[in-house]
Design a protein around this motif. Sequence first.
Motif, PDB file in Angstrom:
ATOM      1  N   UNK A  97       0.812  -1.222   0.000  1.00 40.42           N
ATOM      2  CA  UNK A  97       0.000   0.000   0.000  1.00 40.42           C
ATOM      3  C   UNK A  97       0.842   1.267   0.000  1.00 40.42           C
ATOM      4  N   UNK A  98       2.023   1.212   0.619  1.00 38.44           N
ATOM      5  CA  UNK A  98       2.802   2.436   0.755  1.00 38.44           C
ATOM      6  C   UNK A  98       4.134   2.456   0.018  1.00 38.44           C
ATOM      7  N   UNK A  99       4.544   1.357  -0.635  1.00 28.83           N
ATOM      8  CA  UNK A  99       5.859   1.361  -1.292  1.00 28.83           C
ATOM      9  C   UNK A  99       5.970   0.262  -2.347  1.00 28.83           C
ATOM     10  N   UNK A 100       7.007   0.415  -3.174  1.00 28.99           N
ATOM     11  CA  UNK A 100       7.427  -0.638  -4.103  1.00 28.99           C
ATOM     12  C   UNK A 100       8.706  -1.229  -3.545  1.00 28.99           C
ATOM     13  N   UNK A 101       8.855  -2.544  -3.643  1.00 27.66           N
ATOM     14  CA  UNK A 101      10.047  -3.220  -3.158  1.00 27.66           C
ATOM     15  C   UNK A 101      10.670  -3.962  -4.333  1.00 27.66           C
ATOM     16  N   UNK A 102      11.927  -3.655  -4.610  1.00 30.94           N
ATOM     17  CA  UNK A 102      12.639  -4.252  -5.735  1.00 30.94           C
ATOM     18  C   UNK A 102      13.805  -5.056  -5.172  1.00 30.94           C
ATOM     19  N   UNK A 103      13.854  -6.343  -5.528  1.00 32.83           N
ATOM     20  CA  UNK A 103      14.959  -7.212  -5.116  1.00 32.83           C
ATOM     21  C   UNK A 103      15.720  -7.640  -6.360  1.00 32.83           C
ATOM     22  N   UNK A 104      16.996  -7.273  -6.415  1.00 28.92           N
ATOM     23  CA  UNK A 104      17.839  -7.558  -7.574  1.00 28.92           C
ATOM     24  C   UNK A 104      18.925  -8.537  -7.156  1.00 28.92           C
ATOM     25  N   UNK A 114      23.938 -11.175  -1.334  1.00 26.20           N
ATOM     26  CA  UNK A 114      23.912 -11.105  -2.792  1.00 26.20           C
ATOM     27  C   UNK A 114      22.621 -10.594  -3.387  1.00 26.20           C
ATOM     28  N   UNK A 115      21.710 -10.095  -2.549  1.00 24.20           N
ATOM     29  CA  UNK A 115      20.445  -9.545  -3.037  1.00 24.20           C
ATOM     30  C   UNK A 115      20.364  -8.073  -2.623  1.00 24.20           C
ATOM     31  N   UNK A 116      20.219  -7.206  -3.617  1.00 23.29           N
ATOM     32  CA  UNK A 116      20.046  -5.778  -3.375  1.00 23.29           C
ATOM     33  C   UNK A 116      18.550  -5.526  -3.225  1.00 23.29           C
ATOM     34  N   UNK A 117      18.141  -4.979  -2.073  1.00 25.01           N
ATOM     35  CA  UNK A 117      16.736  -4.686  -1.817  1.00 25.01           C
ATOM     36  C   UNK A 117      16.557  -3.177  -1.791  1.00 25.01           C
TER      37      UNK A 117
END
Length: 162
Positions: free
Chosen positions: A64-71, A137-140
């Motif tokens: 509801x309040x954000x987008x979360x990107x895991x690369x 190894x995961x950029x969040x």
Amino acid sequence: MTTPVRRHRSPGPMERPLGWARNPLAEFDELINQMGGLLESTVEAAPGAGMAAWTPSADVTETDDAYHVEVELPGVKSKDIDVEVSGQDLVVTGEIKDRERKGVLRRSTRRTGRFEYRVLLPSEVNTEGVKADMSEGVLTITVPKAEVAKPRHVEITERSGD
């Protein structure tokens, strides 16, 4: 009078089609990986092709309040990564440096060189509140939505029928 008897032979191992017991989707994935490797090796060998960047795997989720990107960036140091947000556009760039090895490298499937992940987020974001952290190894990256983009619950009031 006798009736002819039909005998059915069970197929021997030589009569089965190749790959009978294999998963055809796994074979297709392997073929795609091999074709990608061939294409990359051809492109990298071309003059001036060193500028081409590859795209790492990523997941984008929305709350509801954000987008979360895991690369996924295994083996990459945070100092070799750049995260930039401009409007609704999020861009992650960097480089995985080839390490020096002793001996002859016979086979390599690990990606090296410049990478770029780009995503256009579906609504306005608060660029000042963006946070990024690296773990295992995961950029969040957490990109908060702008106040105008957040869903708002509207209370319904009842009126009398007068």
